[in-house]
Design a protein around this motif. Structure first.
Motif, PDB file in Angstrom:
ATOM      1  N   ASP A   1      -4.347   2.114  -4.390  1.00 44.76           N
ATOM      2  CA  ASP A   1      -4.722   0.803  -3.863  1.00 44.76           C
ATOM      3  C   ASP A   1      -4.259  -0.379  -4.703  1.00 44.76           C
ATOM      4  O   ASP A   1      -4.309  -1.519  -4.235  1.00 44.76           O
ATOM      5  N   ASN A   2      -3.814  -0.136  -5.939  1.00 39.44           N
ATOM      6  CA  ASN A   2      -3.532  -1.259  -6.841  1.00 39.44           C
ATOM      7  C   ASN A   2      -2.204  -1.115  -7.580  1.00 39.44           C
ATOM      8  O   ASN A   2      -2.172  -1.172  -8.813  1.00 39.44           O
TER       9      ASN A   2
ATOM     10  N   SER B   1      -0.914  -6.679   1.812  1.00 43.37           N
ATOM     11  CA  SER B   1      -1.721  -5.465   1.730  1.00 43.37           C
ATOM     12  C   SER B   1      -2.056  -5.077   0.300  1.00 43.37           C
ATOM     13  O   SER B   1      -3.075  -4.430   0.054  1.00 43.37           O
ATOM     14  N   TYR B   2      -1.191  -5.457  -0.646  1.00 40.43           N
ATOM     15  CA  TYR B   2      -1.391  -5.102  -2.058  1.00 40.43           C
ATOM     16  C   TYR B   2      -1.379  -6.381  -2.897  1.00 40.43           C
ATOM     17  O   TYR B   2      -0.390  -6.686  -3.576  1.00 40.43           O
TER      18      TYR B   2
ATOM     19  N   SER C   1      -2.612  -6.991  -5.601  1.00 38.90           N
ATOM     20  CA  SER C   1      -2.476  -6.715  -7.027  1.00 38.90           C
ATOM     21  C   SER C   1      -1.028  -6.656  -7.468  1.00 38.90           C
ATOM     22  O   SER C   1      -0.733  -6.725  -8.670  1.00 38.90           O
TER      23      SER C   1
END
Length: 434
Positions: free
Chosen positions: A196-197, A218-219, A221
């Motif tokens: 996720d990151n 969507s990301y 990070s």
């Protein structure tokens, strides 16, 4: 039905700054010839189509089937009549979660054809490419001195490296490819298990930038970079995204072990040396990071086998495209070998998935029907753009001869007796952990 993607309309003029690799900044670049825009061996496979029963390692678990389809309503959908209370636009079909799940399963096994009476019911008119065209935008050609050939516009940086145009028509087609791939794969932007990151993502051959924009959203990070030979990306983009004009086949100047994830798709026509490309990517991925490739093998299949060359203009067209590109150093058979080539380059945990792209609205499943209509639109919009470079530069045809030949190909795309598919290969692999 899902709404096709749209690019942003009427962006402000782009601004350019010298590349980080042009001795003006200490920031990292990707290769040796960057312009940062704030907007932006021939195949060893056997000849294709020699027989309807030609063997191929691609045969799915169950083979696609043939049945009767109709394109009368597809042609009717091209009407320019404006929507009004008396002439309302067609309603999008309601698609259930089960139909989405069935579509994902069928795309990787067997696509069930619709009954003839359903194909004739007018459902195919629901796909509207004009919704993309009306909102599309690109950088003005006068600002970038793009070259033109046979009436189509091409990239200027590393002129001739990429065989296909970069004009607005082609940009619409690239965005429609994105919508089609997303619908086919269950709206999965990334199939590799990157978590996720992720911190740094590279999109090679970003085109209009549509995948990179969605990845940046969507990301949050991640610092996302999209590179392409053409600066045709939109001005407005997420703050964690930048676009660079660059050639991925140059030396990469990023530090080793830099990216968490490298993504590329629709690059089979742009990469000359896949082993070198994969080794460079591996060097610049962090240990444990991933690279993902999404490539279509552009040849029509029926009943699990390549279509016979003599049987259909579609097969003749794609064989000529493949042969012409081969003369120009581009191996269109490459998607079938990417998994093995990733392993040879040093990637581990390599996974391959094959999704079948129907050509036209002959599938019974509503998702796959929309995918098929979209993919047919991709192919018919690009019928000239795909052919001109390989046919004229590779095979020595005149532009006039190409146009005469394409008349028969267009007719074949609308032939209701032809129910064909093309395979989309999704391959990803991981850099070994240290």
């Amino acid at each position: 039905m899902a709404t096709p993607p749209r690019r942003l309309s009427n962006p402000p003029p782009p601004t350019y700054s010298p590349s980080p690799n042009q001795d003006t900044s200490a920031a990292h670049g990707t290769a040796s010839h960057h312009l940062e825009a704030s907007q932006a061996s021939k195949s060893q496979d056997p000849p294709l189509g020699t027989s309807a029963s030609t063997s191929d390692p691609l045969t799915p678990a169950e083979n696609p089937t043939r049945s009767t389809a109709s394109t009368a309503n597809e042609q009717a959908s091209a009407s320019n009549a404006p929507a009004s209370p008396q002439n309302p636009p067609p309603a999008a079909p309601v698609i259930t979660q089960q139909e989405h799940a069935d579509a994902l399963h069928q795309a990787q096994t067997t696509i069930a054809p619709a009954a003839a009476e359903d194909l004739d019911s007018g459902n195919e008119s629901s796909f509207d490419i004009d919704s993309i065209r009306s909102l599309s935008t690109s950088l003005a050609s006068s600002a970038l001195d793009f070259p033109f050939e046979n009436g189509r516009r091409y990239h200027k940086f590393r002129e001739g490296r990429y065989l296909f145009p970069n004009d607005e028509v082609e940009q619409d087609r690239e965005d429609l490819k994105h919508w089609t791939f997303m619908a086919l794969t269950g709206q999965q932007l990334v199939l590799a298990p990157i978590g996720d990151n992720p911190q740094r993502i590279l999109d090679v051959g970003t085109g209009t930038g549509i995948w990179a924009i969605e990845a940046a959203d969507s990301y949050p990070s991640a610092a996302v970079t999209g590179i392409d030979l053409s600066p045709i990306q939109p001005q407005w983009a997420p703050p964690n995204l930048k676009f660079l004009v660059d050639d991925c086949e140059d030396d990469w100047l990023d530090p080793p072990d830099w990216y968490d994830y490298i993504h590329s798709r629709n690059m089979v026509q742009g990469i000359r040396s896949w082993p070198l490309y994969l080794k460079r990517a591996l060097r610049h991925i962090k240990p444990g990071g991933y690279m993902e490739l999404q490539e279509v093998f552009h040849y029509p299949y029926q009943q699990g086998a390549p279509m016979a060359y003599a049987d259909c203009p579609l097969a003749q067209y794609w064989k000529n495209v493949i042969d012409g590109c081969g003369e120009l150093g581009v191996d269109f058979h490459r998607p079938k070998r990417l998994a093995d080539e990733m392993r040879a380059a040093g990637f581990v945990n390599v996974e391959q998935r094959i999704y079948w792209l129907p050509i036209g609205g002959w599938a019974e499943n509503k998702v796959l029907k929309s995918v098929g209509l979209g993919w047919k639109e991709v192919l018919t919009i690009g019928i000239q753009a795909i052919a001109l470079g390989p046919f004229t530069r590779g095979l020595g045809w005149s532009p006039e001869a190409v146009e005469v030949f394409l008349a028969g190909v267009r007719k074949a795309y609308n032939d209701p007796s032809i129910q064909a598919s093309m395979p989309l290969y999704v391959v990803y692999g991981q850099k070994p952990a240290e």
